[in-house]
Design an enzyme around this catalytic site. Structure first.
Site, PDB file in Angstrom:
ATOM      1  N   CYS A 128       0.579  -1.735  -0.186  1.00 52.93           N
ATOM      2  CA  CYS A 128      -0.392   0.080  -0.478  1.00 52.93           C
ATOM      3  C   CYS A 128       1.108   1.199  -0.423  1.00 52.93           C
ATOM      4  CB  CYS A 128      -1.072  -0.285   0.989  1.00 52.93           C
ATOM      5  SG  CYS A 128      -2.293  -1.378   1.519  1.00 52.93           S
ATOM      6  N   HIS A 150      -2.591   7.227   3.008  1.00 48.15           N
ATOM      7  CA  HIS A 150      -3.105   6.117   2.538  1.00 48.15           C
ATOM      8  C   HIS A 150      -4.543   5.514   3.471  1.00 48.15           C
ATOM      9  CE1 HIS A 150      -4.090   1.557   1.601  1.00 48.15           C
ATOM     10  NE2 HIS A 150      -3.545   1.388   2.848  1.00 48.15           N
ATOM     11  N   ASN A 154     -10.602   0.936   0.430  1.00 47.64           N
ATOM     12  CA  ASN A 154      -8.926   0.435   0.222  1.00 47.64           C
ATOM     13  C   ASN A 154      -7.894  -0.024  -0.688  1.00 47.64           C
ATOM     14  OD1 ASN A 154      -6.306   0.518   0.869  1.00 47.64           O
ATOM     15  ND2 ASN A 154      -6.809  -0.300   3.034  1.00 47.64           N
TER      16      ASN A 154
HETATM   17  O1  UT7 Z   1      -3.911  -1.582   3.693  1.00 47.23           O
HETATM   18  C1  UT7 Z   1      -3.459  -2.588   4.564  1.00 47.23           C
HETATM   19  C2  UT7 Z   1      -3.668  -2.356   5.497  1.00 47.23           C
HETATM   20  N1  UT7 Z   1      -4.925  -2.716   6.647  1.00 47.23           N
HETATM   21  C3  UT7 Z   1      -5.300  -1.482   7.623  1.00 47.23           C
HETATM   22  O2  UT7 Z   1      -5.557  -0.828   7.670  1.00 47.23           O
HETATM   23  C4  UT7 Z   1      -6.377  -2.599   8.851  1.00 47.23           C
HETATM   24  C5  UT7 Z   1      -5.934  -2.105  10.026  1.00 47.23           C
HETATM   25  N2  UT7 Z   1      -7.246  -2.352  10.828  1.00 47.23           N
HETATM   26  C6  UT7 Z   1      -8.330  -2.398  11.297  1.00 47.23           C
HETATM   27  O3  UT7 Z   1      -8.869  -1.092  10.082  1.00 47.23           O
HETATM   28  C7  UT7 Z   1      -9.522  -2.901  12.243  1.00 47.23           C
HETATM   29  O4  UT7 Z   1      -8.195  -3.620  12.781  1.00 47.23           O
HETATM   30  C8  UT7 Z   1      -9.699  -3.606  11.636  1.00 47.23           C
HETATM   31  C9  UT7 Z   1     -11.768  -2.359  10.742  1.00 47.23           C
HETATM   32  C10 UT7 Z   1      -9.443  -4.616  10.470  1.00 47.23           C
HETATM   33  C11 UT7 Z   1     -10.975  -4.406  12.387  1.00 47.23           C
HETATM   34  O5  UT7 Z   1     -10.944  -3.607  13.587  1.00 47.23           O
HETATM   35  P1  UT7 Z   1     -11.537  -4.474  15.138  1.00 47.23           P
HETATM   36  O6  UT7 Z   1     -11.872  -3.159  16.715  1.00 47.23           O
HETATM   37  O7  UT7 Z   1      -9.895  -4.789  15.133  1.00 47.23           O
HETATM   38  O8  UT7 Z   1     -12.270  -5.705  15.255  1.00 47.23           O
HETATM   39  P2  UT7 Z   1     -11.366  -7.121  15.545  1.00 47.23           P
HETATM   40  O9  UT7 Z   1     -10.759  -7.965  13.899  1.00 47.23           O
HETATM   41  O10 UT7 Z   1     -11.053  -7.292  16.669  1.00 47.23           O
HETATM   42  O11 UT7 Z   1     -12.921  -7.984  15.574  1.00 47.23           O
HETATM   43  C12 UT7 Z   1     -13.536  -7.350  16.807  1.00 47.23           C
HETATM   44  C13 UT7 Z   1     -15.065  -8.416  16.664  1.00 47.23           C
HETATM   45  C14 UT7 Z   1     -15.082  -9.937  16.414  1.00 47.23           C
HETATM   46  O12 UT7 Z   1     -16.082 -10.139  17.397  1.00 47.23           O
HETATM   47  P3  UT7 Z   1     -15.742 -11.133  19.004  1.00 47.23           P
HETATM   48  O13 UT7 Z   1     -14.488 -11.757  19.024  1.00 47.23           O
HETATM   49  O14 UT7 Z   1     -15.008  -9.760  19.648  1.00 47.23           O
HETATM   50  O15 UT7 Z   1     -17.012 -10.560  19.003  1.00 47.23           O
HETATM   51  C15 UT7 Z   1     -15.558 -10.305  15.477  1.00 47.23           C
HETATM   52  O16 UT7 Z   1     -15.358 -11.438  14.708  1.00 47.23           O
HETATM   53  O17 UT7 Z   1     -15.570  -7.467  15.471  1.00 47.23           O
HETATM   54  C16 UT7 Z   1     -16.562  -9.302  14.754  1.00 47.23           C
HETATM   55  N3  UT7 Z   1     -16.525  -8.440  13.780  1.00 47.23           N
HETATM   56  C17 UT7 Z   1     -16.994  -8.108  12.446  1.00 47.23           C
HETATM   57  N4  UT7 Z   1     -18.461  -8.044  12.327  1.00 47.23           N
HETATM   58  C18 UT7 Z   1     -19.032  -7.399  11.855  1.00 47.23           C
HETATM   59  C19 UT7 Z   1     -15.317  -8.950  12.417  1.00 47.23           C
HETATM   60  N5  UT7 Z   1     -15.170  -8.298  11.134  1.00 47.23           N
HETATM   61  C20 UT7 Z   1     -16.703  -8.159  11.261  1.00 47.23           C
HETATM   62  C21 UT7 Z   1     -17.457  -7.729  10.372  1.00 47.23           C
HETATM   63  N6  UT7 Z   1     -18.816  -7.139  10.444  1.00 47.23           N
HETATM   64  N7  UT7 Z   1     -17.267  -7.078   9.032  1.00 47.23           N
END
Ligand code: UT7
Length: 329
Positions: free
Chosen positions: A117, A256, A286
């Site tokens: 990226c 980005h 993204n």
């Molecule tokens: O250019 C590439 C660069 N990449 C990035 O910039 C990514 C950087 N990271 C992020 O933006 C964030 O980490 C994410 C948006 C990808 C994820 O957010 P998070 O706050 O880290 O969420 P998480 O993965 O810890 O998940 C939290 C909860 C989980 O449920 P429980 O275990 O708390 O019950 C996940 O299962 O959210 C759940 N979850 C979702 N729920 C609904 C994960 N994805 C989804 C979804 N819809 N799409």
């Protein structure tokens, strides 16, 4: 200000291509266990474009044609095509050559780069070096088809990505330029953000005959998030420091477009008002290295680019790569 920083670049044209198919959060909620509220509040994304399964290079060609038209340059006047992608259709032929062929840019040398990226930021730095090594007019395209590689069984990552391409035509100019490119290499055992192609080992004299790698993009979102909120401000501050600029000297920050919360946190840590930060993540998601040239083209079309403005591009990505470039346009 360091006088050497005056060996800069002029952007003589911009172009972009966004595929016509818009996929909203509600559309994704029909095929995944997700919802608009979760995606929008965590990322700032409402919709993204999908290239409908078509090859990446088709977007690159369209963006390139539009940039040439905007520059008023003929394809034959391009002496270098630089192309950033982490989602090429082939390992080779390289994507820059596919673009060259489609444009009949017969006088151009061709090179692909991959800094994930961070590719647009890295490519500006590379393009500047090429211009001062003797090339006159560079077509720099960033084109990414993430939807061909996202894992639609992983709802935390696939919702982030879309497809797009952006392009710029670049020439040498007596303008300000400073860059700060960095990387924090990861181990192959814990790559944080990666995409490996699947292949079968069938070479003779090898003990191992088959090896299967993950076929889709994999990401530890939390680790990438933590990295990004520190890395982007660090690169911008270093670039400013090297140039003898303060953050207030920057007219516009194009970061980005990974996640609005990352952008807001980075802006806050830099003391930059969000009024000076350009974002289009809500509608585009993204699109890796293509985000920034698409932003630039949107700004150009909206008449928001003024000669003499200092624009800072700041990015991060798999590798982990990161960096910032400040240019006077
Ligand atoms: O250019 C590439 C660069 N990449 C990035 O910039 C990514 C950087 N990271 C992020 O933006 C964030 O980490 C994410 C948006 C990808 C994820 O957010 P998070 O706050 O880290 O969420 P998480 O993965 O810890 O998940 C939290 C909860 C989980 O449920 P429980 O275990 O708390 O019950 C996940 O299962 O959210 C759940 N979850 C979702 N729920 C609904 C994960 N994805 C989804 C979804 N819809 N799409």
């Amino acid at each position: 200000m360091n006088p050497n920083n005056k060996r800069g670049i002029k952007i003589t044209g911009t172009g972009s291509y966004l595929p016509p198919l818009t996929v909203t959060n509600d559309d994704l909620a029909e095929i995944l266990d997700t919802n608009d509220e979760w995606i929008y509040t965590r990322t700032g994304i409402k919709a993204r474009r999908y290239n409908g399964g078509k090859p990446n290079y088709t977007m690159a060609v369209e963006a390139a044609k539009r940039a040439l038209e905007n520059a008023g340059a003929a394809a034959a006047e391009i002496d270098y095509i630089l192309l950033s992608t982490s989602t090429p259709d082939f390992i080779y032929p390289i994507t820059a050559c596919l673009v060259q062929n489609a444009l009949c840019a017969d006088n151009a040398a061709c090179l692909d780069i991959n800094a994930a990226c961070t590719g647009f930021v890295a490519g500006l730095d590379v393009a500047r070096g090429l211009l001062y090594s003797g090339y006159n007019r560079i077509l720099f395209v960033a084109s990414e088809c993430l939807t061909l590689h996202a894992d639609f069984a992983d709802r935390a990552t696939c919702v982030l990505f879309g497809d797009s391409a952006g392009a710029v035509v670049l020439e040498k100019a007596d303008k300000f330029f400073v860059s700060c490119m960095k990387a924090k290499g990861v181990s192959a055992d814990e790559p944080v953000l990666y995409y490996k192609q699947n292949y079968e080992i069938n070479a003779p004299f090898c003990e191992q005959k088959t090896k299967s790698y993950a076929q889709k993009l994999q990401m530890d979102g939390k680790e990438v998030y933590k990295f990004a909120v520190d890395a982007m401000p660090e690169a911008v501050k270093t670039a400013c420091g090297e140039a003898g600029l303060t953050i207030d000297d920057i007219d516009l920050l194009i970061p980005h477009q990974a996640n609005i919360r990352i952008v807001q946190t980075a802006a806050k840590s830099l003391g930059v008002s969000m009024n000076k930060v350009y974002v289009n993540i809500e509608n585009n998601g993204n699109t890796s290295s293509a985000c920034m040239p698409v932003c630039l083209d949107e700004l150009n079309k909206a008449g928001k680019l003024r000669e003499g403005m200092k624009i800072c591009f700041a990015g991060f990505g798999a590798g982990l790569t990161y960096g910032a470039v400040i240019i006077e346009i």
